[in-house]
Design a protein around this motif. Structure first.
Motif, PDB file in Angstrom:
ATOM      1  N   ASN A 169     -53.757 -25.107 -40.894  1.00 11.80           N
ATOM      2  CA  ASN A 169     -52.954 -25.444 -42.457  1.00 11.80           C
ATOM      3  C   ASN A 169     -51.633 -25.589 -42.101  1.00 11.80           C
ATOM      4  OD1 ASN A 169     -55.789 -25.547 -43.287  1.00 11.80           O
ATOM      5  ND2 ASN A 169     -55.395 -23.696 -44.385  1.00 11.80           N
ATOM      6  N   GLY A 170     -50.881 -24.833 -41.510  1.00 10.98           N
ATOM      7  CA  GLY A 170     -49.533 -24.777 -41.789  1.00 10.98           C
ATOM      8  C   GLY A 170     -48.976 -24.469 -42.937  1.00 10.98           C
ATOM      9  N   ARG A 171     -47.944 -24.935 -43.551  1.00 10.15           N
ATOM     10  CA  ARG A 171     -47.331 -24.307 -44.965  1.00 10.15           C
ATOM     11  C   ARG A 171     -47.993 -24.731 -45.979  1.00 10.15           C
ATOM     12  NH1 ARG A 171     -43.657 -26.573 -48.764  1.00 10.15           N
ATOM     13  NH2 ARG A 171     -42.288 -24.930 -49.493  1.00 10.15           N
ATOM     14  N   VAL A 172     -48.476 -24.007 -46.687  1.00 11.93           N
ATOM     15  CA  VAL A 172     -49.314 -24.371 -48.066  1.00 11.93           C
ATOM     16  C   VAL A 172     -48.272 -24.096 -49.292  1.00 11.93           C
ATOM     17  CG1 VAL A 172     -51.106 -23.586 -49.722  1.00 11.93           C
ATOM     18  CG2 VAL A 172     -51.365 -23.595 -47.156  1.00 11.93           C
ATOM     19  N   ASP A 173     -48.314 -25.060 -50.117  1.00 11.56           N
ATOM     20  CA  ASP A 173     -47.494 -25.052 -51.474  1.00 11.56           C
ATOM     21  C   ASP A 173     -47.931 -25.183 -52.546  1.00 11.56           C
ATOM     22  OD1 ASP A 173     -45.460 -25.019 -53.022  1.00 11.56           O
ATOM     23  OD2 ASP A 173     -44.345 -26.501 -52.213  1.00 11.56           O
ATOM     24  N   ILE A 174     -48.703 -24.474 -53.182  1.00 15.38           N
ATOM     25  CA  ILE A 174     -49.937 -24.749 -54.332  1.00 15.38           C
ATOM     26  C   ILE A 174     -49.072 -25.396 -55.344  1.00 15.38           C
ATOM     27  CG2 ILE A 174     -51.559 -23.980 -56.002  1.00 15.38           C
ATOM     28  CD1 ILE A 174     -52.216 -21.772 -54.060  1.00 15.38           C
ATOM     29  N   ASN A 175     -48.119 -24.801 -55.911  1.00 14.56           N
ATOM     30  CA  ASN A 175     -47.394 -25.298 -57.110  1.00 14.56           C
ATOM     31  C   ASN A 175     -46.925 -26.954 -56.771  1.00 14.56           C
ATOM     32  OD1 ASN A 175     -45.461 -24.017 -55.159  1.00 14.56           O
ATOM     33  ND2 ASN A 175     -43.833 -24.570 -56.699  1.00 14.56           N
ATOM     34  N   GLY A 176     -46.534 -27.085 -55.393  1.00 18.24           N
ATOM     35  CA  GLY A 176     -46.172 -28.700 -55.018  1.00 18.24           C
ATOM     36  C   GLY A 176     -47.563 -29.505 -54.860  1.00 18.24           C
ATOM     37  N   SER A 177     -48.840 -28.857 -55.182  1.00 16.34           N
ATOM     38  CA  SER A 177     -50.055 -29.445 -55.099  1.00 16.34           C
ATOM     39  C   SER A 177     -50.331 -29.828 -53.583  1.00 16.34           C
ATOM     40  CB  SER A 177     -49.781 -30.817 -55.873  1.00 16.34           C
ATOM     41  OG  SER A 177     -51.221 -31.421 -55.786  1.00 16.34           O
ATOM     42  N   TRP A 178     -49.902 -29.092 -52.540  1.00 19.64           N
ATOM     43  CA  TRP A 178     -49.976 -29.094 -51.241  1.00 19.64           C
ATOM     44  C   TRP A 178     -50.679 -28.081 -50.662  1.00 19.64           C
ATOM     45  CZ3 TRP A 178     -50.177 -32.814 -47.716  1.00 19.64           C
ATOM     46  CH2 TRP A 178     -50.105 -32.289 -46.307  1.00 19.64           C
ATOM     47  N   PHE A 179     -52.062 -28.290 -50.256  1.00 16.90           N
ATOM     48  CA  PHE A 179     -53.054 -27.375 -49.701  1.00 16.90           C
ATOM     49  C   PHE A 179     -52.949 -27.338 -48.134  1.00 16.90           C
ATOM     50  CE2 PHE A 179     -54.246 -28.580 -54.006  1.00 16.90           C
ATOM     51  CZ  PHE A 179     -54.494 -27.185 -54.620  1.00 16.90           C
ATOM     52  N   GLY A 180     -52.131 -27.751 -47.389  1.00 16.40           N
ATOM     53  CA  GLY A 180     -51.845 -27.500 -45.938  1.00 16.40           C
ATOM     54  C   GLY A 180     -52.173 -28.897 -45.478  1.00 16.40           C
ATOM     55  N   ASN A 181     -52.042 -29.064 -44.101  1.00 21.34           N
ATOM     56  CA  ASN A 181     -52.600 -29.988 -43.161  1.00 21.34           C
ATOM     57  C   ASN A 181     -53.965 -30.158 -42.899  1.00 21.34           C
ATOM     58  OD1 ASN A 181     -49.642 -30.247 -42.804  1.00 21.34           O
ATOM     59  ND2 ASN A 181     -49.912 -28.884 -41.134  1.00 21.34           N
TER      60      ASN A 181
END
Length: 290
Positions: A169-181
């Protein structure tokens, strides 16, 4: 309505109160920035520095997510048998998550992270099922040493699964709507596996006599005040860096901004303790039972 009003009182009233205080605390330089922050407070999403205390975005999202899961539970009551209610619950959760993922593909973020609240319904379903299994095991006397040994042994493949998914997944940024690679499925696997390991570890440690009881009470204290801790930890971090850190030994001052054992440990312990202190000051006293 009573459920919604209770959740609104517990989540949204603190959100608006802490958001307003954070704007006053930041004291923007001009009227335009004031308007920007107040609009961000109403929009309630955790991107673009919409608020000085950005982690507050979680409170309105969590409120919306609770409302969604309440609707799913209400809809599942249409089933006459337990397996029918469980099936409707799973179908409803999957449908809401799919709809949230579809909305997420657009470029516009909805107020109060509406689409993220839909995508994260899987955690509510998992927590609900975990509680049902736990209640069933306690009621039927299945919490034997053999049962607990099986729970602990499952933590071994869970750790491996968590490590693999986190790596993918790598970096996850939920508030940025990014759930990983690797996408939503891998994100959920990593979250469930990691949560299982943590719950199993805490469950085991809390059974170690007096040290376990002390640990259990400490974790319960943090759990009871978790929402307030989340709301105050950013101002605490700012105050800590300006007031406390300069008074620390040189080894702390040299590492507090570094992602090593000293820096992470110092920040975690200091922020946790100071935030807990602030949360207990702000905590509403419980009503005495008559």
């Amino acid at each position: 309505p009573s459920f919604v009003s209770r959740k609104f009182y517990r989540l949204m009233q603190p959100y608006f109160a802490f958001a307003f205080v954070s704007i006053i605390y930041a004291w923007p330089a001009d009227a335009a920035r004031f308007c920007f922050y107040f609009a961000g407070m109403l929009w309630g999403i955790g991107i673009n520095d919409y608020l000085p205390n950005l982690p507050l975005w979680f409170l309105p999202m969590f409120f919306v997510a609770n409302c969604w899961f309440c609707l799913i539970l209400k809809a599942s009551e249409l089933g006459k048998r337990p397996w029918q209610r469980l099936g409707l619950m799973c179908l409803g959760t999957a449908a809401v998550m799919a709809a949230g993922w579809k909305i997420k593909q657009g470029e516009t973020r909805l107020p109060w992270s509406f689409e993220l609240a839909m995508i994260l319904q899987g955690f509510f379903l998992a927590g609900y099922l975990w509680r049902l299994v736990k209640e069933w095991a306690e009621k039927t006397g299945r919490l034997t040493r053999r049962f607990m040994t099986g729970i602990y042994l499952l933590a071994v493949p869970a750790v491996f699964l968590w490590a693999v998914c986190v790596k993918m997944n790598g970096r996850v940024d939920i508030n940025g709507s990014w759930f990983g690679n690797a996408g939503l499925f891998s994100f959920y696997l990593a979250a469930f596996a990691g949560s299982y390991v943590v719950i199993g570890a805490v469950w085991g440690l809390c059974r170690l006599g007096l040290p376990g009881k002390i640990l259990g009470k400490a974790l319960a204290l943090f759990g009871e005040n978790s929402m307030v801790i989340m709301a105050v930890h950013m101002p605490v971090l700012t105050w800590m860096d300006g007031v406390i850190t300069p008074l620390m030994p040189q080894i702390i001052k040299a590492n507090f901004m570094t992602k090593n054992l000293i820096g992470v440990g110092y920040n975690f312990l200091t922020i946790a303790l100071l935030s807990l202190f602030g949360a207990m000051i702000l905590k509403r006293p419980a009503k005495e039972k008559r």
